[in-house]
Enzyme design. Structure first.
Site, PDB file in Angstrom:
ATOM      1  N   LYS A  84    -101.386 -50.787  58.681  1.00 44.64           N
ATOM      2  CA  LYS A  84    -100.846 -49.521  58.157  1.00 44.64           C
ATOM      3  C   LYS A  84    -101.149 -48.375  59.118  1.00 44.64           C
ATOM      4  CE  LYS A  84    -100.967 -46.820  53.834  1.00 44.64           C
ATOM      5  NZ  LYS A  84    -101.547 -46.744  52.480  1.00 44.64           N
TER       6      LYS A  84
ATOM      7  N   SER B 251    -102.247 -48.338  46.292  1.00 44.47           N
ATOM      8  CA  SER B 251    -101.305 -48.465  47.411  1.00 44.47           C
ATOM      9  C   SER B 251    -101.305 -49.786  48.168  1.00 44.47           C
ATOM     10  CB  SER B 251    -101.522 -47.333  48.405  1.00 44.47           C
ATOM     11  OG  SER B 251    -100.879 -46.196  47.916  1.00 44.47           O
TER      12      SER B 251
ATOM     13  N   SER C 287     -98.307 -46.759  48.651  1.00 44.36           N
ATOM     14  CA  SER C 287     -97.864 -46.154  49.892  1.00 44.36           C
ATOM     15  C   SER C 287     -97.853 -47.126  51.076  1.00 44.36           C
ATOM     16  CB  SER C 287     -98.779 -44.975  50.241  1.00 44.36           C
ATOM     17  OG  SER C 287    -100.104 -45.413  50.456  1.00 44.36           O
TER      18      SER C 287
HETATM   19  N1  GLN Z   1     -99.693 -43.407  44.161  1.00 39.41           N
HETATM   20  C1  GLN Z   1    -101.016 -42.931  44.349  1.00 39.41           C
HETATM   21  C2  GLN Z   1    -101.014 -41.571  44.985  1.00 39.41           C
HETATM   22  O1  GLN Z   1    -100.013 -41.147  45.400  1.00 39.41           O
HETATM   23  C3  GLN Z   1    -101.837 -43.883  45.138  1.00 39.41           C
HETATM   24  C4  GLN Z   1    -101.684 -43.767  46.604  1.00 39.41           C
HETATM   25  C5  GLN Z   1    -102.650 -44.615  47.362  1.00 39.41           C
HETATM   26  O2  GLN Z   1    -103.263 -45.542  46.812  1.00 39.41           O
HETATM   27  N2  GLN Z   1    -102.819 -44.296  48.630  1.00 39.41           N
HETATM   28  O3  GLN Z   1    -102.002 -40.926  45.068  1.00 39.41           O
END
Ligand code: GLN
Length: 486
Positions: free
Chosen positions: A83, A182, A158
Site C-alpha cells: 500500500k 481498511s 482504503s
Molecule cells: N473507513 C475508515 C475511515 O475512513 C477506516 C479507514 C482505515 O482503516 N484506514 O476512517
C-alpha cells in the site's frame, strides 16, 4: 505449473514452495504478474507506482540465493504489492495524495525490510483512499480503483488497490493498513482474507500515520495459509517502534497446526449492529457459518451489543482528532506539496499549500478533528468518545471471558458502487460498524470469504478475538475456509 501462476488462483505459499523446489523461476511469477498488469491495469487502477525494473533486479538476486541453496524464507521469490502509505526506499510513497505526490522516502518501513529480507519481490505501490481516509478507494488523488470481480463496484477501501491487485492476479499477496477496517473491508469486497493484527504486534515504523493509536499493518491474501505466513513474517518485535509489543507471536507452523480446530471453542454470533441494512444473503451466510462451526464442535451463542452505533461515533471522533494533529506537519515547508502561487507571507504559503495539496475528504476530516479538540467542544465530543471507548473496553473484557471469538458480518451491505461513495460520506462511515471496534480496542480481527452476496460479489465474515489471540482467529478461519461462491 507456469499456466497455474497466470490464472490468479495459486497461493503465495504454494508459489514459494514451487520456486524453492526449482519447478518455477522467480521471473516466471513476476512475468505472470506483469502480464496481468499489462492486460488489466488500465481498466482497474490498482497501482499508483510500479516497480518493474527494481522487481526484476531483486528477482535476480533472490534467484541466485535459491540456486545456491540459501533461500531466505519459504516466501522467497513471491511478488507482493504494498500500500502506498508504507515507505519504500527510493520508490515514491504518495498516500494517494497530491500532498506527497513527489515524496521519495530515504528508508524502508520495517515491514518492507521484513519482506525484502524474506526474499519477497516488491512489484509496486497500491492505490488507496487519500491518507487512508475512506472505504472505497475513491478519494485517491490518482483516480479510483475498480473491483476486479464486478467493475460496477469499488473494491472497498482504503487498501482497495492492494486487494484488487491480488484478486486480479496482479500480485500474489499484498500489504495494507487498517485503522477502522481498511484491510478487512477491501479483502471482503474482493473475496480475500484480510488480517488486522493486534495493535502493537506489527511495527508502524515507516507507516505514514493516520490515527496513530489505531493504525496497524496487515496482510491481504488468497488463503488463510498465506495470511499466516505473512503475519508471522511481519509481526516481529521492532525496538525502534515504542508501541511494538514484546509479547511472543505465534510462528507460521503454530498457526498452521491450529487451523480448523474449533472443537470446544466458544463462539459468539453478533447479529447487531446493523441488521436492518444487511443484505439478506449476508445474514444467510452468517447462519450457515454458525451451523458449520457448531457441526465441527464449537459452542455458538447469539449476542447483541447495546447501542452499537456509539462505536462508529467514538471511532470517527478519535480517528479524526488524531488525523488532524498527524496531518498538521504537511505545511509545504518541512513536508509536502508547496504552492507555486505568489504569497504575501509564511501563513498564506502554508494555507495555499494545504488547500491545494489535500483533497475534500481529508480537509473535512482535519476540520472535524480540530473541532472536537477545540477548548469549547473537547468535553462534549473528544472526552465523550474516550468514555465510550472505556465502556466498550469493559464490555469486551466481559465478552472475552465467556467467548474465544466473535463472529459477525464484515460489512453491513454490498461494497459502494463506483462514484456513489463520494455522494454521502456519512453513510459510508456507518459501514465501519463491525470493523472499527477491533481498532478502538486494539483487538485482532480477520475477514474471511464465505458464501456470496450477488452472482459476482463474494460474501465475507469477520472474526474478532482478544489482544494477541490471533491463533483463535486462524483456528476459526481454517474451519470456514473453502465455502465460497455457495
Ligand atoms: N473507513 C475508515 C475511515 O475512513 C477506516 C479507514 C482505515 O482503516 N484506514 O476512517
Amino acid at each position: 505449473m507456469v499456466d497455474l501462476i497466470g490464472d490468479g488462483s495459486l497461493s503465495a505459499t504454494r508459489l514459494g514452495e514451487a520456486i524453492g523446489r526449482g519447478e518455477l523461476k522467480v521471473t516466471d511469477a513476476l512475468e505472470a504478474c506483469f502480464a496481468k498488469i499489462e492486460e488489466k491495469e488500465k481498466d482497474l487502477g490498482c497501482f499508483i507506482t510500479l516497480n518493474k525494473e527494481g522487481a526484476f533486479l531483486q528477482a535476480e538476486k533472490v534467484q541466485h540465493m535459491i540456486d545456491a541453496g540459501r533461500a531466505p524464507s519459504p516466501l522467497a521469490g513471491v511478488p507482493v504489492a504494498v500500500k502506498d502509505n508504507i515507505c519504500t526506499k527510493g520508490i515514491r510513497t504518495t498516500c494517494g495524495s497530491k500532498m506527497l505526490a513527489d515524496y521519495i522516502p530515504p528508508y524502508d518501513a520495517f515491514v518492507v525490510e521484513q519482506l525484502k529480507n524474506a526474499g519477497c519481490i516488491l512489484i509496486g505501490k497500491t492505490n488507496m483512499d487519500e491518507f487512508a481516509m475512506g472505504s472505497a478507494t475513491e478519494t485517491s488523488f490518482f483516480g479510483s480503483c475498480k473491483n476486479p470481480l464486478d467493475p460496477e463496484y469499488t473494491p472497498g477501501g482504503s487498501s482497495g488497490g492492494s486487494a484488487a491487485a491480488v484478486a486480479a492476479g496482479e500480485a500474489f499477496a499484498a500489504i495494507g493498513s487498517d485503522t477502522g477496517g481498511s484491510v478487512r473491508q477491501p479483502a471482503a469486497c474482493c473475496g480475500l482474507y484480510g488480517l488486522k493484527p493486534t495493535y502493537g504486534s506489527v511495527s508502524r515504523r515507516g507507516l505514514i500515520a493516520y490515527a496513530s493509536s489505531m493504525d496497524q499493518i496487515g496482510p491481504i491474501t488468497r488463503d488463510p495459509e498465506d495470511c499466516a505466513a505473512l503475519f508471522s513474517l511481519l509481526s516481529m518485535r521492532d525496538p525502534e517502534d515504542a508501541t511494538c509489543h514484546g509479547q511472543m507471536r505465534p510462528s507460521y507452523k503454530q498457526l498452521l497446526s491450529v487451523m480448523g480446530r474449533v472443537k470446544g471453542m466458544r463462539i459468539a454470533i453478533l447479529r447487531d449492529p446493523s441488521d436492518g441494512k444487511a443484505a439478506k444473503n449476508a445474514l444467510e451466510n452468517l447462519s450457515k457459518a454458525r451451523q458449520l462451526l457448531s457441526d465441527l464442535g464449537a459452542e455458538t451463542e447469539e449476542i447483541k451489543l447495546p447501542e452499537p452505533e456509539n462505536a462508529v461515533s467514538a471511532y470517527y471522533t478519535i480517528a479524526l482528532a488524531q488525523a488532524a494533529s498527524n496531518l498538521a506537519r504537511y505545511d509545504g515547508v518541512a513536508y509536502g506539496h508547496r504552492t507555486k502561487e505568489p504569497c504575501s507571507g509564511l501563513k498564506e504559503m502554508i494555507r495555499k499549500s494545504r488547500t491545494e495539496g489535500f483533497g475534500e475528504e481529508v480537509k473535512r476530516r482535519i476540520m472535524l478533528g480540530n473541532f472536537v479538540l477545540s477548548a469549547e467542544h473537547y468535553d462534549a465530543y473528544y472526552r465523550k468518545a474516550l468514555q465510550v471507548r472505556e465502556g466498550l473496553v469493559k464490555r469486551y473484557e466481559q465478552l472475552f471471558s465467556r467467548y474465544d471469538v466473535i463472529l459477525s458480518l464484515t460489512m453491513p451491505a454490498l461494497p459502494p458502487k463506483l462514484s456513489e461513495s463520494l455522494r454521502d460520506p456519512v453513510s459510508l462511515y456507518r459501514d465501519d460498524s463491525y470493523t472499527c471496534i477491533a481498532n478502538l480496542l486494539g483487538l485482532c480481527s480477520m475477514a474471511v470469504p464465505f458464501g456470496s452476496l450477488t452472482e459476482k460479489l463474494p460474501g465475507s465474515l469477520l472474526l474478532t478475538a482478544n489482544r494477541f489471540a490471533e491463533e483463535k482467529l486462524f483456528a476459526a478461519a481454517g474451519a470456514l475456509a473453502g465455502h465460497t461462491g455457495e
